[in-house]
Design an enzyme around this catalytic site. Sequence first.
Site, PDB file in Angstrom:
ATOM      1  CB  SER A 123      -0.905   0.022   1.244  1.00 16.22           C
ATOM      2  OG  SER A 123      -1.563   1.265   1.377  1.00 16.22           O
ATOM      3  CE1 TYR A 166      -4.353  -1.921   5.206  1.00 18.42           C
ATOM      4  CE2 TYR A 166      -3.477   0.214   4.529  1.00 18.42           C
ATOM      5  CZ  TYR A 166      -3.987  -1.033   4.209  1.00 18.42           C
ATOM      6  OH  TYR A 166      -4.096  -1.398   2.886  1.00 18.42           O
TER       7      TYR A 166
END
Length: 241
Positions: A134, A147
């Site tokens: 990501s 995250y």
Amino acid sequence: MTQFQGKTVWLIGASEGLGRALAKRLDQEGAQLILSARNTGRLDDLHRMLSNSKVVPLDVTKIEAVKWAAKVAGPVDAVVYNAGVYEPMRTTEWDSEAILRMADVNFSGALRVLGQVVPDFVERGHGDVTLIGSLSGYRGLPAAVGYGASKAALISLAETMRLDLKDTGVTVRLVNPGFIKTRLTEKNGFYMPMLMTPEKAAERVLAAMRKRRFRTDFPAPFSWVIRAFNWLPDALVYRGK
């Protein structure tokens, strides 16, 4: 992997969003798919849409489940690690259980899966690894406790593997998407620039998988902005904080 026809691809995190869209595209390319995720019902539904696939349910947080799944999957030509958990969270809202869950699925789960696949790839002298990271893993961002850190760890893992597996015949690539419209990003209450559909994102991942290039970040303009933050001095980034 320039050709997918007849190749066996183990796709982990196939039940929803990007993984589901990527499974459909790989199926169209003639790949033989091993579909893994926790949601057996969604996997079975996807399996019925595809021409050549096998469902192997998997909880990547459990090592014995990973070992069983790898045995059932059998020898594969490629593995795509797309399993992910996301909860938007600021440090002031610390939830240890949620943070550890993100770390366990997004990073430690990859370690468990790769531990079952990579040694075989090295022994055979060929294999293909695609890790879905990501853009949030490039720099600490607000409301990304858990995250962002787990994706940063995955990026570091991919970089190390690429170096260590040079000249072994094993290809390692890292794909870092921006925002994709899924059930996970629906949790966000903020504007998500350049939000992509899972189908468009899957096309980008498929294009990356056709090449030996290590790193693919997309969408390009947004990724340039994110990467540019790494060049800013801390005094500017954390000014007044």
